[in-house]
Design an enzyme around this catalytic site. Structure first.
Site, PDB file in Angstrom:
ATOM      1  CB  ILE A  35      -0.984  -0.106   0.894  1.00  0.00           C
ATOM      2  CG1 ILE A  35      -1.823  -1.244   1.017  1.00  0.00           C
ATOM      3  CG2 ILE A  35      -1.919   1.156   0.807  1.00  0.00           C
ATOM      4  CD1 ILE A  35      -2.934  -1.254   2.102  1.00  0.00           C
ATOM      5  CG  HIS A  91     -11.400  -0.785   9.186  1.00  0.00           C
ATOM      6  ND1 HIS A  91     -10.393  -0.472  10.163  1.00  0.00           N
ATOM      7  CD2 HIS A  91     -10.757  -0.997   8.428  1.00  0.00           C
ATOM      8  CE1 HIS A  91      -9.464  -2.133   9.705  1.00  0.00           C
ATOM      9  NE2 HIS A  91      -9.848  -1.891   8.220  1.00  0.00           N
ATOM     10  CB  ILE A  92     -14.785   1.956   3.841  1.00  0.00           C
ATOM     11  CG1 ILE A  92     -14.010   3.423   4.552  1.00  0.00           C
ATOM     12  CG2 ILE A  92     -15.815   1.744   4.339  1.00  0.00           C
ATOM     13  CD1 ILE A  92     -15.065   4.664   3.008  1.00  0.00           C
ATOM     14  N   GLY A  93     -11.032   1.020   3.554  1.00  0.00           N
ATOM     15  CA  GLY A  93      -9.924   0.915   2.620  1.00  0.00           C
ATOM     16  C   GLY A  93     -10.146   0.284   1.667  1.00  0.00           C
ATOM     17  CG  ASP A 124     -10.615   3.648   6.138  1.00  0.00           C
ATOM     18  OD1 ASP A 124     -11.604   3.589   6.552  1.00  0.00           O
ATOM     19  OD2 ASP A 124      -9.768   2.517   6.348  1.00  0.00           O
ATOM     20  CD  GLU A 158     -10.875   0.377  13.211  1.00  0.00           C
ATOM     21  OE1 GLU A 158     -11.726  -0.752  12.613  1.00  0.00           O
ATOM     22  OE2 GLU A 158     -10.549   0.785  12.741  1.00  0.00           O
TER      23      GLU A 158
HETATM   24  N1  LIG Z   1      -7.696   0.782   5.997  1.00  0.00           N
HETATM   25  C1  LIG Z   1      -8.061  -0.701   5.590  1.00  0.00           C
HETATM   26  O1  LIG Z   1      -9.514  -0.889   5.000  1.00  0.00           O
HETATM   27  C2  LIG Z   1      -7.143  -1.580   5.419  1.00  0.00           C
HETATM   28  C3  LIG Z   1      -6.674  -2.285   3.725  1.00  0.00           C
HETATM   29  C4  LIG Z   1      -6.048  -3.586   3.665  1.00  0.00           C
HETATM   30  C5  LIG Z   1      -4.751  -3.345   4.686  1.00  0.00           C
HETATM   31  N2  LIG Z   1      -4.812  -2.346   5.391  1.00  0.00           N
HETATM   32  C6  LIG Z   1      -3.421  -2.649   6.045  1.00  0.00           C
HETATM   33  O2  LIG Z   1      -2.112  -1.976   5.848  1.00  0.00           O
HETATM   34  C7  LIG Z   1      -1.269  -2.048   6.190  1.00  0.00           C
HETATM   35  C8  LIG Z   1      -0.236  -2.165   5.185  1.00  0.00           C
HETATM   36  O3  LIG Z   1      -0.880  -2.899   3.700  1.00  0.00           O
HETATM   37  P1  LIG Z   1       0.605  -3.771   2.939  1.00  0.00           P
HETATM   38  O4  LIG Z   1      -0.522  -4.718   2.273  1.00  0.00           O
HETATM   39  O5  LIG Z   1       1.204  -2.482   2.490  1.00  0.00           O
HETATM   40  O6  LIG Z   1       1.155  -4.407   3.995  1.00  0.00           O
HETATM   41  P2  LIG Z   1       3.137  -4.765   3.798  1.00  0.00           P
HETATM   42  O7  LIG Z   1       3.078  -6.381   4.302  1.00  0.00           O
HETATM   43  O8  LIG Z   1       2.913  -5.081   1.896  1.00  0.00           O
HETATM   44  O9  LIG Z   1       3.234  -3.621   4.263  1.00  0.00           O
HETATM   45  C9  LIG Z   1       3.830  -3.382   5.522  1.00  0.00           C
HETATM   46  C10 LIG Z   1       5.305  -2.436   5.383  1.00  0.00           C
HETATM   47  O10 LIG Z   1       5.382  -1.897   6.943  1.00  0.00           O
HETATM   48  C11 LIG Z   1       6.846  -2.754   7.003  1.00  0.00           C
HETATM   49  N3  LIG Z   1       7.342  -1.609   8.118  1.00  0.00           N
HETATM   50  C12 LIG Z   1       6.826  -2.773   9.371  1.00  0.00           C
HETATM   51  N4  LIG Z   1       7.328  -2.460  10.747  1.00  0.00           N
HETATM   52  C13 LIG Z   1       7.612  -1.165  10.447  1.00  0.00           C
HETATM   53  C14 LIG Z   1       7.651   0.132  11.230  1.00  0.00           C
HETATM   54  N5  LIG Z   1       7.961   0.023  12.754  1.00  0.00           N
HETATM   55  N6  LIG Z   1       8.437   1.513  10.238  1.00  0.00           N
HETATM   56  C15 LIG Z   1       7.766   1.645   9.100  1.00  0.00           C
HETATM   57  N7  LIG Z   1       7.494   0.194   8.425  1.00  0.00           N
HETATM   58  C16 LIG Z   1       7.163  -0.933   8.881  1.00  0.00           C
HETATM   59  C17 LIG Z   1       7.100  -3.425   5.829  1.00  0.00           C
HETATM   60  O11 LIG Z   1       8.476  -3.788   6.250  1.00  0.00           O
HETATM   61  C18 LIG Z   1       6.756  -3.764   5.238  1.00  0.00           C
HETATM   62  O12 LIG Z   1       7.331  -3.288   4.262  1.00  0.00           O
HETATM   63  C19 LIG Z   1      -1.410  -3.189   7.390  1.00  0.00           C
HETATM   64  O13 LIG Z   1      -1.873  -3.057   8.357  1.00  0.00           O
HETATM   65  C20 LIG Z   1      -2.702  -3.529   6.576  1.00  0.00           C
HETATM   66  O14 LIG Z   1      -3.656  -3.940   7.672  1.00  0.00           O
HETATM   67  C21 LIG Z   1      -5.934  -0.965   5.671  1.00  0.00           C
END
Ligand SMILES: NC(=O)c1ccc[n+]([C@@H]2O[C@H](COP(=O)([O-])OP(=O)(O)OC[C@H]3O[C@@H](n4cnc5c(N)ncnc54)[C@H](O)[C@@H]3O)[C@@H](O)[C@H]2O)c1
Length: 322
Positions: free
Chosen positions: A158, A295-297, A272, A277
């Site tokens: 993301i 929380h609708i990402g 979000d 929650e």
């Molecule tokens: N809002 C929503 O509806 C929604 C939807 C999907 C995912 N998410 C959340 O988004 C987040 C990211 O998802 P993603 O698919 O990009 O995951 P991802 O695993 O691809 O990326 C997460 C990154 O964070 C890094 N990381 C770990 N600890 C860290 C720190 N302390 N400082 C900086 N970087 C750090 C990891 O190395 C990794 O590259 C997750 O928490 C996921 O649950 C939210």
């Protein structure tokens, strides 16, 4: 016939793919407190969840026939994955399907913050016909995103999708991620079919906080039970910077967030996700400079369709192997 309980629902496309392969798919949620009973009574082989259903060790122990748990989405924090591994129950998810949708929501918050649409909308409804010129004055000091620096904390799927959009808008991008040194992003130009490579080297969290006008969080969750952004981190940020959190609640210390908004250190915050929650604290919900979504990402037609399709394909592949 394999039987699937999609307890938090599944997109129609995924359901159709499974049914076409001879699977039975139930999309009615089990009654509160009766999930194990439902799984056992109807002999479900697969339990699919989103974030709502908690898949605990006790549930797995109570359902000996369960072979596979699927999480339609990214995080596995509502599933006791270690216990599933110990019991030989497979766990799958669909990590990439929603990245674009989450990244676009980040920009919905950013655009809203710099042009005050969150505040102006309800006021236009109530005062737009009687107080137009005053409202116009109040919301006339907007700014552009172009030319500003976007700071990304967590440079995974993301975070990188956010970076591509920021670059497309003419922003500078800085990013921090302890596990990623450098990434070459491909900016895809749909109109011409070109892929433009852009190399981005990550730097420290401190560096990103100091340089950024906008900071967006994309980490997996709290680190060692602590917020990634607290008092010390906010102190490092530019005066008037803004924050967006569409990762997980608790990644920003909500008390410090409110103090920083009230002191003017942060100009706005887009949220979000929330610490508590589904009952976020009301002082955050009522703060005029916080833009809010529930929380609708990942909640777009496109992401849900991708999630359903990827999930169905992963389930079919699993039962081909087993
Ligand atoms: N809002 C929503 O509806 C929604 C939807 C999907 C995912 N998410 C959340 O988004 C987040 C990211 O998802 P993603 O698919 O990009 O995951 P991802 O695993 O691809 O990326 C997460 C990154 O964070 C890094 N990381 C770990 N600890 C860290 C720190 N302390 N400082 C900086 N970087 C750090 C990891 O190395 C990794 O590259 C997750 O928490 C996921 O649950 C939210």
């Amino acid at each position: 016939m394999k039987r699937v309980l999609a307890n938090d629902g599944i997109d129609n496309l995924g359901k159709q793919l499974l049914e076409a392969a001879g699977f039975f798919v139930e999309t009615h949620k089990a009654a509160e407190g009766h999930l194990a009973e439902t799984i056992n009574k109807h002999e479900f082989d697969v339990l699919l969840v989103r974030s709502a259903t908690k898949v605990t060790a006790a549930l797995m122990d109570a359902c000996p026939g369960l072979k596979l748990i699927g999480r339609a989405g990214v995080g596995l924090d509502n599933i006791d994955v270690h216990h599933a591994e110990a019991k030989g129950i497979a766990v799958i998810n669909t990590p990439a399907a929603s990245s674009q949708s989450v990244a676009e929501l980040v920009f919905a918050h950013l655009f809203s913050g710099v042009r005050f649409t969150g505040e102006a909308n309800p006021r236009m409804r109530s005062e737009g016909s009687t107080n137009f010129n005053e409202l116009k004055k109040q919301y006339s000091a907007g700014s552009e995103l172009q030319g500003k620096t976007m700071g990304i904390i967590g440079f995974g799927r993301i975070g990188q999708a956010v970076a591509r959009m920021a670059l497309g808008l003419g922003m500078n991008v800085v990013a921090s991620d302890p596990f990623i040194k450098e990434v070459t992003l491909k900016l895809h130009i749909l109109q011409t079919g070109q892929d433009i490579p852009v190399k981005i080297a990550t730097s420290s969290l401190e560096d990103v906080l100091r340089k950024s006008d906008f900071v967006s969080l994309h980490v997996p969750g709290k680190v060692d039970g602590k917020a990634v952004i607290g008092k010390a981190e906010i102190k490092l940020m530019k005066a008037g910077a803004a924050l967006v959190n569409a990762s997980r609640g608790g990644v920003i210390d909500e008390d410090e967030l409110l103090l920083a908004l009230d002191s003017g250190k942060l100009s706005f915050v887009g949220l979000d996700v929330f610490e508590n929650e589904p009952t976020p604290r009301t002082d955050i919900l009522h703060h005029p400079r916080v833009t809010l979504t529930p929380h609708i990402g990942a909640s777009t037609k496109e992401a849900q369709e991708r999630i359903g399709k990827e999930m169905a394909e992963a389930i079919l592949a699993f039962f081909k192997r087993h």
